[in-house]
Design an enzyme around this catalytic site. Structure first.
Site, short mmCIF file in Angstrom:
data_model
loop_
_atom_site.label_atom_id
_atom_site.label_comp_id
_atom_site.label_asym_id
_atom_site.label_seq_id
_atom_site.Cartn_x
_atom_site.Cartn_y
_atom_site.Cartn_z
N LYS B 72 0.86 -1.19 0.00
CA LYS B 72 0.00 0.00 0.00
C LYS B 72 0.89 1.23 0.00
O LYS B 72 1.96 1.23 0.63
CB LYS B 72 -0.86 -0.08 1.27
CG LYS B 72 -1.95 0.95 1.42
CD LYS B 72 -2.78 0.61 2.66
CE LYS B 72 -3.88 1.61 2.95
NZ LYS B 72 -4.71 1.24 4.12
N SER B 149 -9.55 1.13 3.34
CA SER B 149 -8.75 2.00 2.49
C SER B 149 -7.72 1.24 1.65
O SER B 149 -7.19 1.81 0.70
CB SER B 149 -8.05 3.05 3.34
OG SER B 149 -7.17 2.43 4.26
N SER B 173 -9.69 -1.47 7.44
CA SER B 173 -9.20 -1.16 6.09
C SER B 173 -8.57 -2.31 5.32
O SER B 173 -8.33 -2.20 4.13
CB SER B 173 -8.19 -0.02 6.14
OG SER B 173 -8.86 1.20 6.25
#
Lengths: 98, 486
Positions: B72, B149, B173
């Site tokens: 990420k 996310s 997330s």
């Protein structure tokens, strides 16, 4: 609690050092009542005020004195690498005193 | 084509020299370049190929040797662009590696790319990246969210680009997109993995977390990522464990609870039906499964509690994004305040500005007692209730979310109690810092959905074992969108 209005939202934004478009303030103002309702559900919990506020999941923070050993640190060049305005090995900003 | 296999399968092929790390890196890069889900911020083609080229002699005992992975884009990667999917960091190149990136490098895993996220990890829909929406590989119509996310990392695994992806988890997330994307999504106990080099959002809730397509792979990953780090004072000194070696499907006598009020809040019947089937499987495997109850007022307050605490913490944690030391700087400013003001006005998206304002509002002197402190008290009360259940049970098992699909354009009533409970209960694991794993348990009309295990602090092994046992009785190990939908 402080009453929500556009002036207050602007005050918050400016305290946080940013601005938004007029229509974005309006959207936020319109949505704030939902947020407030969601937040008000916290107040409905029975016996809440007898609880201690919880700041971390558990007390596991480590505190000790490190040995006084030399460690690898960032070089000046590395530390300045992402700054946009650099002069004489330092980050340059607009003058504070005229 | 190799990369729709698990880490364990790929490792066996690498050891037998049926494929090389270089070939795997080439395939992963090709896959990433053909990605149609907006999963990538950066593809590290040259760095990956150069590194993979150096990996010649397989390391039999190192399961991550030569395995391609993605991270990420809120993990610091030395010399590689790291944006947090925000314009304020659109040209930021870190000068150090996050500890988890360093550990993966030491194990000779090959970083292929950096993935999209909701801007600075603040969001759950995968829509607020500065690059726009990230799509769910299971949905060719681009109608339904993959969740966030950690949206790009989830999309990378679901589309078979790589077998491992780092994400981060502050409310859900990783474990939420894992449900929408048919993946194993895991976050360990708070403190089990160092967070050094992960952009902080709300440190009392933030965790390093990740996606795999099997429970075995999740256990392997924790084995290499765990451990104390002197660069993160919140990382634990607890002894390290052999999660993969000790993986065991024998769950006889294990005590599992499900919370009645959370199960009842689930909207989609297909989830309930499949969840009940899995309860029976767990019983057949010898576990003792019981229903427990929890105060609904506490459960409906989870979202508000999370929102206040996370927004308030985010407000101060992102104060360093000022355009001075790094990040966006326009030029020609007259004062240093103007430097900051312009950088933050232009650099932050509308959605996170709203969150910052809500955080700031809850921290006003007049509001602190009513909002911030009350949220912290509610957190304590929720955590106490959960820990009470875990005194009598090894694990809590629940549907991960209330619905199989969730459209981008949603008209859901955000004050409706069932919605508030079903779609937000995963945050309990962040409040309490407990290990939590989402496992795919079903597919409905080509869309997967998951259930979640929550364990006691530092008892990750039990979470892995029960998920491993259940996974072996279902047919959703190592699924990808292509395998399911063709």
């Amino acid at each position: 609690m402080k009453e929500i209005n556009e002036t207050l939202l602007k005050e918050c934004a400016h305290n946080l050092m940013f601005d938004m478009k007029e229509e974005e303030y309006q959207t936020l103002l319109n949505e704030f009542h939902i947020v407030q309702e969601q937040l008000s559900m916290i107040g409905e919990i029975d016996g809440l005020d007898q609880e201690e506020p919880m700041t971390f999941p558990f007390d596991c923070a480590i505190s000790y004195l490190r040995e006084d050993e030399e460690k690898e640190n960032l070089t000046r060049e590395e530390a300045l690498k992402n700054a946009k305005d650099v002069f004489a090995g330092q980050i340059k900003l607009p003058k504070v005193v005229g | 084509m190799y990369l729709d296999k698990t880490i364990v399968e790929l490792h066996n092929l690498l050891v037998k020299k049926e494929v090389t790390p270089y070939e795997l890196a080439q395939e992963a890069i090709e896959n990433a370049k053909n990605d149609s889900n907006n999963a990538f911020e950066t593809i590290c083609e040259q760095e990956a190929l150069d590194f993979a080229k150096t990996l010649i002699e397989p390391e039999k005992d190192n399961l991550f040797w030569g395995i391609p992975y993605v991270a990420k884009d809120n993990y610091s990667t030395k010399g590689i662009l790291t944006t947090g999917s925000s314009d304020i960091l659109k040209d930021y190149v870190p000068v150090f590696d996050a500890t988890v990136i360093k550990k993966l490098k030491e194990k000779k895993a090959v970083l292929i790319g950096k993935t999209t996220l909701d801007e600075l990890a603040m969001g759950g829909s995968g829509t607020t990246s500065h690059k726009g929406k990230t799509y769910n590989p299971y949905d060719k119509t681009h109608t339904y969210i993959i969740g966030g996310s950690s949206c790009g990392s989830a999309a990378s695994l679901a589309s078979g680009i790589v077998p491992f992806a780092l994400g981060s988890d502050t409310g859900d997330s990783v474990r939420k997109p894992a449900s929408y994307a048919g993946l194993v999504g895991f976050k360990p106990t708070w403190g089990r993995i160092s967070r050094y080099g992960l952009f902080p959002f709300a440190p009392s809730l933030d965790h390093v977390a990740y996606f795999t397509r099997s429970v075995e792979d999740a256990a392997i990953a924790l084995e290499i990522l765990q451990g104390h780090d002197e660069l993160d004072m919140t990382s634990s000194l607890k002894e390290q464990c052999n999660y993969f070696k000790d993986l065991n499907k024998d769950i006889k006598g294990m005590k599992i609870a499900y919370i009645k009020e959370i199960v009842e809040s689930v909207k989609d019947k297909v989830i309930i039906e499949q969840f009940e089937k899995t309860l029976n499987i767990l019983k057949e495997l010898g576990a003792e499964v019981n229903q427990v109850s929890m105060d609904k007022k506490l459960l409906t307050a989870i979202f508000g509690t999370y929102y206040v605490i996370s927004c308030a913490e985010a407000t101060s944690n992102n104060a360093n994004l000022d355009g001075i030391k790094f990040g966006l700087r326009e030029g020609n400013e007259k004062t240093y305040q103007e430097v900051m003001f312009k950088a933050r006005t232009k650099g932050f998206g509308e959605f996170i500005k709203r969150r910052f304002i809500i955080g700031s509002y809850s921290l006003f002197k007049e509001n602190q007692e009513e909002l911030f402190l009350r949220a912290q008290k509610a957190r304590r009360k929720i955590v106490n209730e959960i820990n009470k259940i875990l005194q009598n049970y090894d694990l809590i098992y629940l549907p991960a979310l209330g619905s199989v699909r969730n459209p981008f354009e949603s008209n859901v009533d955000k004050l409706e109690p069932n919605y508030l409970i079903a779609e937000n209960h995963l945050a309990i694991a962040n409040f309490a810092g407990l290990p939590s794993l989402t496992l795919p348990i079903g597919i409905d009309k080509d869309f997967p959905f998951g259930a979640n295990f929550l364990g006691r602090a530092f008892e990750e092994q039990k979470v892995f074992n029960v998920a491993y046992a259940l996974e072996s009785k279902l047919e959703f190990k190592n699924i990808t969108a292509k395998k399911v939908n063709g």
